[in-house]
Design a protein around this motif. Structure first.
Motif, PDB file in Angstrom:
ATOM      1  N   MET A   1      -2.406 -36.138  37.485  1.00 26.30           N
ATOM      2  CA  MET A   1      -1.486 -35.775  38.541  1.00 26.30           C
ATOM      3  C   MET A   1      -0.190 -35.231  37.938  1.00 26.30           C
ATOM      4  O   MET A   1       0.423 -35.869  37.118  1.00 26.30           O
ATOM      5  CB  MET A   1      -1.163 -37.002  39.399  1.00 26.30           C
ATOM      6  CG  MET A   1      -2.305 -37.501  40.223  1.00 26.30           C
ATOM      7  SD  MET A   1      -2.007 -36.990  41.896  1.00 26.30           S
ATOM      8  CE  MET A   1      -3.584 -37.237  42.612  1.00 26.30           C
ATOM      9  N   ARG A   2       0.179 -34.062  38.403  1.00 23.12           N
ATOM     10  CA  ARG A   2       1.396 -33.429  37.884  1.00 23.12           C
ATOM     11  C   ARG A   2       2.627 -33.904  38.626  1.00 23.12           C
ATOM     12  O   ARG A   2       3.701 -33.943  38.069  1.00 23.12           O
ATOM     13  CB  ARG A   2       1.248 -31.916  37.978  1.00 23.12           C
ATOM     14  CG  ARG A   2       0.049 -31.443  37.144  1.00 23.12           C
ATOM     15  CD  ARG A   2      -0.017 -29.978  36.923  1.00 23.12           C
ATOM     16  NE  ARG A   2       1.245 -29.490  36.431  1.00 23.12           N
ATOM     17  CZ  ARG A   2       1.806 -28.354  36.840  1.00 23.12           C
ATOM     18  NH1 ARG A   2       1.213 -27.604  37.722  1.00 23.12           N
ATOM     19  NH2 ARG A   2       2.952 -27.966  36.366  1.00 23.12           N
ATOM     20  N   GLY A   3       2.481 -34.195  39.906  1.00 25.50           N
ATOM     21  CA  GLY A   3       3.560 -34.782  40.682  1.00 25.50           C
ATOM     22  C   GLY A   3       4.813 -33.936  40.769  1.00 25.50           C
ATOM     23  O   GLY A   3       4.811 -32.722  40.514  1.00 25.50           O
ATOM     24  N   GLU A   4       5.899 -34.611  41.128  1.00 30.21           N
ATOM     25  CA  GLU A   4       7.163 -33.924  41.349  1.00 30.21           C
ATOM     26  C   GLU A   4       7.715 -33.293  40.073  1.00 30.21           C
ATOM     27  O   GLU A   4       8.268 -32.193  40.121  1.00 30.21           O
ATOM     28  CB  GLU A   4       8.183 -34.893  41.950  1.00 30.21           C
ATOM     29  CG  GLU A   4       9.451 -34.205  42.380  1.00 30.21           C
ATOM     30  CD  GLU A   4      10.424 -35.125  43.091  1.00 30.21           C
ATOM     31  OE1 GLU A   4      11.533 -34.658  43.385  1.00 30.21           O
ATOM     32  OE2 GLU A   4      10.090 -36.296  43.359  1.00 30.21           O
TER      33      GLU A   4
ATOM     34  N   GLY B   1       6.020 -31.979  37.643  1.00 31.83           N
ATOM     35  CA  GLY B   1       5.277 -30.742  37.461  1.00 31.83           C
ATOM     36  C   GLY B   1       5.705 -29.676  38.449  1.00 31.83           C
ATOM     37  O   GLY B   1       5.802 -28.494  38.103  1.00 31.83           O
ATOM     38  N   LEU B   2       5.983 -30.092  39.676  1.00 34.99           N
ATOM     39  CA  LEU B   2       6.461 -29.169  40.700  1.00 34.99           C
ATOM     40  C   LEU B   2       7.779 -28.532  40.272  1.00 34.99           C
ATOM     41  O   LEU B   2       7.930 -27.304  40.304  1.00 34.99           O
ATOM     42  CB  LEU B   2       6.630 -29.909  42.028  1.00 34.99           C
ATOM     43  CG  LEU B   2       7.402 -29.180  43.122  1.00 34.99           C
ATOM     44  CD1 LEU B   2       6.688 -27.906  43.538  1.00 34.99           C
ATOM     45  CD2 LEU B   2       7.613 -30.103  44.316  1.00 34.99           C
ATOM     46  N   LEU B   3       8.723 -29.342  39.847  1.00 30.93           N
ATOM     47  CA  LEU B   3      10.028 -28.821  39.425  1.00 30.93           C
ATOM     48  C   LEU B   3       9.882 -27.927  38.193  1.00 30.93           C
ATOM     49  O   LEU B   3      10.543 -26.887  38.089  1.00 30.93           O
ATOM     50  CB  LEU B   3      11.003 -29.962  39.176  1.00 30.93           C
ATOM     51  CG  LEU B   3      11.367 -30.779  40.430  1.00 30.93           C
ATOM     52  CD1 LEU B   3      12.207 -31.986  40.060  1.00 30.93           C
ATOM     53  CD2 LEU B   3      12.054 -29.927  41.476  1.00 30.93           C
ATOM     54  N   ALA B   4       8.992 -28.299  37.290  1.00 28.43           N
ATOM     55  CA  ALA B   4       8.755 -27.472  36.102  1.00 28.43           C
ATOM     56  C   ALA B   4       8.180 -26.113  36.507  1.00 28.43           C
ATOM     57  O   ALA B   4       8.592 -25.077  35.969  1.00 28.43           O
ATOM     58  CB  ALA B   4       7.813 -28.194  35.139  1.00 28.43           C
ATOM     59  N   ASP B   5       7.249 -26.107  37.460  1.00 26.37           N
ATOM     60  CA  ASP B   5       6.673 -24.836  37.914  1.00 26.37           C
ATOM     61  C   ASP B   5       7.706 -23.976  38.628  1.00 26.37           C
ATOM     62  O   ASP B   5       7.735 -22.755  38.444  1.00 26.37           O
ATOM     63  CB  ASP B   5       5.476 -25.087  38.835  1.00 26.37           C
ATOM     64  CG  ASP B   5       4.229 -25.516  38.073  1.00 26.37           C
ATOM     65  OD1 ASP B   5       4.233 -25.472  36.822  1.00 26.37           O
ATOM     66  OD2 ASP B   5       3.240 -25.901  38.731  1.00 26.37           O
ATOM     67  N   LEU B   6       8.551 -24.584  39.435  1.00 28.44           N
ATOM     68  CA  LEU B   6       9.612 -23.817  40.107  1.00 28.44           C
ATOM     69  C   LEU B   6      10.502 -23.123  39.073  1.00 28.44           C
ATOM     70  O   LEU B   6      10.834 -21.947  39.216  1.00 28.44           O
ATOM     71  CB  LEU B   6      10.451 -24.735  40.998  1.00 28.44           C
ATOM     72  CG  LEU B   6       9.792 -25.192  42.293  1.00 28.44           C
ATOM     73  CD1 LEU B   6      10.550 -26.365  42.896  1.00 28.44           C
ATOM     74  CD2 LEU B   6       9.700 -24.042  43.281  1.00 28.44           C
ATOM     75  N   ARG B   7      10.854 -23.852  38.040  1.00 23.09           N
ATOM     76  CA  ARG B   7      11.716 -23.273  36.991  1.00 23.09           C
ATOM     77  C   ARG B   7      10.963 -22.209  36.188  1.00 23.09           C
ATOM     78  O   ARG B   7      11.492 -21.132  35.922  1.00 23.09           O
ATOM     79  CB  ARG B   7      12.253 -24.381  36.094  1.00 23.09           C
ATOM     80  CG  ARG B   7      13.269 -25.242  36.811  1.00 23.09           C
ATOM     81  CD  ARG B   7      13.894 -26.303  35.902  1.00 23.09           C
ATOM     82  NE  ARG B   7      14.712 -27.198  36.685  1.00 23.09           N
ATOM     83  CZ  ARG B   7      14.339 -28.428  37.078  1.00 23.09           C
ATOM     84  NH1 ARG B   7      13.158 -28.906  36.722  1.00 23.09           N
ATOM     85  NH2 ARG B   7      15.135 -29.167  37.807  1.00 23.09           N
ATOM     86  N   ALA B   8       9.725 -22.499  35.806  1.00 23.95           N
ATOM     87  CA  ALA B   8       8.935 -21.550  35.005  1.00 23.95           C
ATOM     88  C   ALA B   8       8.698 -20.238  35.754  1.00 23.95           C
ATOM     89  O   ALA B   8       8.675 -19.173  35.137  1.00 23.95           O
ATOM     90  CB  ALA B   8       7.599 -22.180  34.602  1.00 23.95           C
ATOM     91  N   LEU B   9       8.533 -20.318  37.066  1.00 24.23           N
ATOM     92  CA  LEU B   9       8.294 -19.124  37.874  1.00 24.23           C
ATOM     93  C   LEU B   9       9.604 -18.503  38.380  1.00 24.23           C
ATOM     94  O   LEU B   9       9.567 -17.524  39.124  1.00 24.23           O
ATOM     95  CB  LEU B   9       7.384 -19.467  39.058  1.00 24.23           C
ATOM     96  CG  LEU B   9       5.962 -19.919  38.690  1.00 24.23           C
ATOM     97  CD1 LEU B   9       5.232 -20.442  39.912  1.00 24.23           C
ATOM     98  CD2 LEU B   9       5.189 -18.794  38.027  1.00 24.23           C
TER      99      LEU B   9
END
Length: 166
Positions: free
Chosen positions: A1-4, A6-14
């Motif tokens: 589970m990537r969870g929150e 992972g979500l924040l990391a993806d928002l920043r990476a994208l």
């Protein structure tokens, strides 16, 4: 589970712009209205559904929408729907009732749940959704929500969700 995280990391990476808000836990649209007044943008509610074929659906609509569950299948391409069980939500999305959000699809296996975004939200400059918990809200563009879903391997459906007649 990537969870929150992972979500924040993806928002920043994208490079997706977003704003975060922390608040008391909310479990219903009615409770969230007290908090929403200070947040610009469209507010949401989410329906975790299961159709008569056993397919799971996560439908995100404007908070004030009253969805016609009898007309919904025709709009999204499924059979008769009913509300999904909490244990299925936890198993498939890794979240508990009250924290439902299209962003929970980060932890859903592609193809396990079909996510549907109301066309008004998909086009909105700003949509407010939970960041996998009901003690916070993320504000981001509707197009950014769709971009994240696709990034995670999902094929979001954008649909005009039929309102329930008054």
């Amino acid at each position: 589970m990537r969870g929150e995280a992972g979500l924040l990391a993806d928002l920043r990476a994208l490079a997706i712009p977003f704003e975060t808000y922390e608040h008391a836990a909310v479990f219903t649209v009615e409770e969230s209205r007290r908090i929403d007044a200070d947040m610009p943008g469209a507010h949401t509610k989410n329906l975790f559904l299961k159709d008569s074929r056993g397919t799971f659906w996560l439908v995100t609509v404007p908070a004030e929408a009253r969805v016609d569950l009898k007309a919904l299948p025709g709009a999204i391409g499924c059979r008769r729907v009913s509300f999904g069980k909490a244990e299925d939500m936890e198993r498939l999305l890794g979240i508990a009732p009250g924290s439902v959000t299209p962003l929970a699809m980060i932890d859903a296996e592609p193809g396990s749940v079909t996510v549907v975004i109301d066309a008004r939200l998909a086009a909105a400059e700003r949509v407010n959704v939970h960041p996998l918990r009901n003690t916070g809200t993320l504000g981001l563009a509707g197009a950014a929500v769709l971009r994240l879903l696709r990034h995670w391997g999902h094929r979001p459906v954008v649909a005009d969700i039929p309102p329930k007649a008054s």
